[in-house]
Design a protein around this motif. Structure first.
Motif, mmCIF file in Angstrom:
data_model
loop_
_atom_site.group_PDB
_atom_site.id
_atom_site.type_symbol
_atom_site.label_atom_id
_atom_site.label_comp_id
_atom_site.label_asym_id
_atom_site.label_seq_id
_atom_site.Cartn_x
_atom_site.Cartn_y
_atom_site.Cartn_z
ATOM 1 N N ALA A 1 0.603 -1.366 -0.115
ATOM 2 C CA ALA A 1 -0.082 -0.105 -0.153
ATOM 3 C C ALA A 1 0.838 1.147 0.118
ATOM 4 C CB ALA A 1 -0.939 -0.075 1.130
ATOM 5 N N PHE A 2 1.876 1.167 0.734
ATOM 6 C CA PHE A 2 2.994 2.375 0.950
ATOM 7 C C PHE A 2 3.429 2.699 -0.578
ATOM 8 C CE2 PHE A 2 6.503 4.950 1.588
ATOM 9 C CZ PHE A 2 6.423 5.616 2.720
ATOM 10 N N ALA A 3 4.033 1.579 -1.291
ATOM 11 C CA ALA A 3 4.604 1.553 -2.612
ATOM 12 C C ALA A 3 3.355 2.402 -3.595
ATOM 13 C CB ALA A 3 5.071 0.510 -2.975
ATOM 14 N N ALA A 4 2.221 2.057 -3.406
ATOM 15 C CA ALA A 4 1.279 2.454 -4.352
ATOM 16 C C ALA A 4 0.864 3.655 -4.005
ATOM 17 C CB ALA A 4 -0.123 1.479 -4.285
ATOM 18 N N VAL A 5 0.728 4.273 -2.952
ATOM 19 C CA VAL A 5 0.646 5.589 -2.669
ATOM 20 C C VAL A 5 1.784 6.443 -2.983
ATOM 21 C CG1 VAL A 5 0.205 7.145 -0.897
ATOM 22 C CG2 VAL A 5 -1.229 5.209 -0.893
ATOM 23 N N ALA A 6 2.805 6.042 -2.733
ATOM 24 C CA ALA A 6 4.254 6.715 -3.239
ATOM 25 C C ALA A 6 4.201 6.991 -4.823
ATOM 26 C CB ALA A 6 5.572 6.165 -2.636
ATOM 27 N N TYR A 7 3.942 6.025 -5.427
ATOM 28 C CA TYR A 7 3.686 6.021 -6.854
ATOM 29 C C TYR A 7 2.702 6.994 -7.381
ATOM 30 C CZ TYR A 7 2.475 4.852 -11.748
ATOM 31 O OH TYR A 7 2.246 5.114 -13.053
ATOM 32 N N GLN B 1 1.612 9.600 -5.621
ATOM 33 C CA GLN B 1 2.058 10.931 -5.335
ATOM 34 C C GLN B 1 2.947 11.353 -6.545
ATOM 35 O OE1 GLN B 1 3.398 9.900 -1.474
ATOM 36 N NE2 GLN B 1 1.784 11.026 -0.321
ATOM 37 N N SER B 2 4.146 10.514 -6.897
ATOM 38 C CA SER B 2 4.988 10.918 -7.832
ATOM 39 C C SER B 2 4.267 11.322 -9.274
ATOM 40 C CB SER B 2 5.926 9.712 -8.150
ATOM 41 O OG SER B 2 5.221 8.605 -8.904
ATOM 42 N N ARG B 3 3.190 10.899 -9.409
ATOM 43 C CA ARG B 3 2.417 11.264 -10.505
ATOM 44 C C ARG B 3 1.457 12.655 -10.445
ATOM 45 N NH1 ARG B 3 3.583 8.458 -14.960
ATOM 46 N NH2 ARG B 3 1.743 8.395 -15.706
ATOM 47 N N GLY B 4 1.851 13.311 -9.048
ATOM 48 C CA GLY B 4 1.326 14.366 -9.155
ATOM 49 C C GLY B 4 -0.220 14.423 -8.172
ATOM 50 N N ASN B 5 -0.513 13.672 -7.754
ATOM 51 C CA ASN B 5 -1.839 13.372 -7.108
ATOM 52 C C ASN B 5 -1.737 13.768 -5.533
ATOM 53 O OD1 ASN B 5 -3.696 11.866 -9.067
ATOM 54 N ND2 ASN B 5 -1.918 10.535 -8.974
ATOM 55 N N GLN B 6 -2.430 14.528 -5.084
ATOM 56 C CA GLN B 6 -2.670 15.162 -3.637
ATOM 57 C C GLN B 6 -3.679 14.775 -2.992
ATOM 58 O OE1 GLN B 6 0.253 16.767 -2.548
ATOM 59 N NE2 GLN B 6 1.080 16.322 -4.524
ATOM 60 N N ARG B 7 -4.827 14.585 -3.582
ATOM 61 C CA ARG B 7 -6.141 13.961 -2.978
ATOM 62 C C ARG B 7 -6.256 12.596 -3.284
ATOM 63 N NH1 ARG B 7 -8.896 18.330 -0.448
ATOM 64 N NH2 ARG B 7 -10.770 17.354 -0.333
ATOM 65 N N ILE B 8 -5.541 11.892 -2.353
ATOM 66 C CA ILE B 8 -5.631 10.502 -2.694
ATOM 67 C C ILE B 8 -6.349 9.532 -1.807
ATOM 68 C CG2 ILE B 8 -4.254 8.134 -3.081
ATOM 69 C CD1 ILE B 8 -1.899 9.996 -3.553
ATOM 70 N N GLY B 9 -7.535 9.097 -1.880
ATOM 71 C CA GLY B 9 -8.402 8.410 -1.103
ATOM 72 C C GLY B 9 -8.252 6.815 -0.890
ATOM 73 N N PHE B 10 -8.827 6.243 0.133
ATOM 74 C CA PHE B 10 -8.782 4.871 0.261
ATOM 75 C C PHE B 10 -10.092 4.236 0.217
ATOM 76 C CE2 PHE B 10 -8.203 0.525 2.194
ATOM 77 C CZ PHE B 10 -7.257 0.188 1.519
ATOM 78 N N LEU B 11 -10.386 3.301 -0.787
ATOM 79 C CA LEU B 11 -11.476 2.516 -0.628
ATOM 80 C C LEU B 11 -11.515 1.254 -0.090
ATOM 81 C CD1 LEU B 11 -14.687 2.697 -1.479
ATOM 82 C CD2 LEU B 11 -13.899 1.635 -3.767
ATOM 83 N N ALA B 12 -12.204 1.043 1.173
ATOM 84 C CA ALA B 12 -11.850 -0.156 1.658
ATOM 85 C C ALA B 12 -13.356 -1.074 2.209
ATOM 86 C CB ALA B 12 -11.485 0.153 3.356
ATOM 87 N N THR B 13 -13.311 -2.435 2.251
ATOM 88 C CA THR B 13 -13.922 -3.184 2.764
ATOM 89 C C THR B 13 -13.950 -2.785 4.338
ATOM 90 O OG1 THR B 13 -12.550 -4.850 3.262
ATOM 91 C CG2 THR B 13 -13.735 -4.901 1.157
#
Length: 337
Positions: free
Chosen positions: A173-179, A181-193
Motif C-alpha cells: 500500500a505504501f508503494a502504491a501511494v508513493a507512486y 504521489q509521484s504522478r502529482g496526485n495530492q488528494r488520494i483516498g482509500f476505498l475499503a471493505t
C-alpha cells in the motif's frame, strides 16, 4: 460380501500383520517374494481397504481443512479464497490428501473450531479469520487449545502448533501511494471493505503512513457496505460527486477497484487522466478489464500452497519448518494509474 484383510492373508498364505505391513508401506524387513504374493492376492480379490476405519486407527484422516470466519454468504466465490484454495489443492493432491472447507458466520463461530477438532475430521487446517483484533485473538486461542496444527493466513500467531503465512500488505500500500504521489496526485483516498480483515487493516496503515511520508495533509478512508463491484461503484460515485477534487483512489482489492472504475465512467471521469485507480491482489480478471487495472500483486495461490506444505511438514516432523512466511508484494503498472 466384502473382502477383508483376513481373506487377503488367507489367499497369500501370510499373517494379518504382514498384510497390514504392506498396506502401510512397512516392508523394509519383508522378503520381496512375500510382498509380491500379498500384492497379487490384493489384486485377485479386488480388496479395497476401509480408509475410514484405517484413519481412526492411525489417527490420520488424510484430509486438511480450510476454515474461515466470513460474514459473506458467498465466501467461496471470493477471488482471494479461490487463490488460497487452488494453491492448497495443488499441493495436497500430490500427497493424496483431501480438502474439507468450512465457513463460519461471525455470529455462529464461538466454539466452532473446538467442535470440529473433536470430530477428528482433519489432520490440520489453514485458517483465514475476519473480525476485530479482540475476536480474532479469541478464535486463535481456541484453535491453539485444540492441539491441532494450523496455519493462519494474513494474521500473526505464536504457538508450537501454529504458523502464519502473510503478505507485505503494508509495504504494498505504501508503494502504491508513493507512486500516485509521484504522478502529482495530492488528494488520494482509500476505498475499503470493512476493517474486519487483518490484511485490510495493514493496507490502510500503509496508505496512511505513505500520506504522512509524502507530506500530504489530506487523507480519507471510505468503507463500502457491500463488497461487490456494484457496491463499490455506488460508493465511489457518491464520493466523487461530493468531492470532485479527488484525483486518485487506492482500493483494498481489485473487486473494489473495478467498481471505482465503473463509477468514473458514469461520471465522465477519464481513467487515468482525470482519476487514477490502483487495486490490490492482482486477481485473474485485473489484466482483462478496460482499462486493465494497475494493482498491487500478491501470490495468493503460492501462499495457499506453502501453507499446505507447512502443515504436511508438521505432520511428518512434529514441528513447523518455519513459524512465519512473508511474501513480497509488487506494484503492477497497467492502465488505470
Amino acid at each position: 460380501m466384502s473382502v477383508t484383510m483376513r481373506d487377503v492373508a488367507k489367499q497369500a498364505g501370510v499373517s494379518l500383520q504382514s498384510v497390514s505391513n504392506v498396506l502401510n508401506g512397512r516392508t523394509s524387513q519383508m522378503r520381496e517374494e512375500t510382498r509380491q504374493r500379498i500384492l497379487q492376492a490384493i489384486r485377485e480379490l479386488n480388496y479395497q481397504p476401509n480408509l475410514q476405519a484405517r484413519s481412526l486407527r492411525m489417527r490420520c484422516t488424510k484430509t486438511m481443512a480450510f476454515l474461515t470466519i466470513d460474514p459473506a454468504a458467498r465466501f467461496l466465490s471470493d477471488p482471494f479464497h479461490v487463490a488460497i484454495l487452488s494453491g492448497m489443492v495443488e499441493t495436497l493432491r500430490q500427497e493424496d490428501y483431501g480438502l474439507l472447507v468450512h465457513g463460519f458466520h461471525p455470529k455462529q463461530a464461538g466454539g466452532g473450531f473446538r467442535r470440529l477438532a473433536h470430530q477428528h475430521r482433519f489432520d490440520g487446517a489453514v485458517v483465514h479469520l475476519s473480525g476485530s483484533a479482540v475476536s480474532r485473538a479469541e478464535h486463535i486461542e481456541e484453535l491453539v487449545s485444540t492441539g491441532s496444527p494450523f496455519v493462519l493466513i494474513e494474521d500473526c500467531v505464536s504457538a508450537p502448533t501454529a504458523a502464519c503465512v502473510l503478505a507485505d500488505d503494508q509495504g504494498g500500500a505504501f508503494a502504491a501511494v508513493a507512486y500516485l504521489q509521484s504522478r502529482g496526485n495530492q488528494r488520494i483516498g482509500f476505498l475499503a471493505t470493512d476493517r474486519l480483515w487483518p490484511a485490510v487493516e495493514k493496507r490502510i496503515a500503509g496508505y496512511e503512513a505513505a500520506i504522512r511520508a509524502g507530506g500530504g495533509g489530506w487523507s480519507q478512508v471510505w468503507e463500502v457496505e457491500r463488497e461487490t463491484v456494484e457496491g463499490a461503484c455506488e460508493r465511489v460515485e457518491a464520493v466523487l460527486r461530493d468531492d470532485p477534487k479527488v484525483t486518485a483512489i487506492l482500493c483494498a482489492n481489485d473487486v473494489l477497484a473495478l467498481g471505482a472504475s465503473q463509477a468514473a465512467k458514469r461520471l465522465g471521469r477519464s481513467v487515468p487522466a482525470s482519476l487514477s485507480i490502483v487495486g490490490f491482489d492482482d486477481f485473474d480478471f485485473a489484466r482483462y478489464v478496460d482499462p486493465p487495472l494497475t494493482t498491487v500483486s500478491l501470490p495468493g495461490a503460492e501462499m495457499g500452497g506453502r501453507a499446505a506444505e507447512l502443515l504436511l511438514g508438521y505432520l511428518k516432523d512434529g514441528q513447523f519448518a518455519a513459524s512465519e512466511l512473508v511474501f513480497p508484494t509488487v506494484l503492477i503498472h497497467r492502465g488505470t494509474a
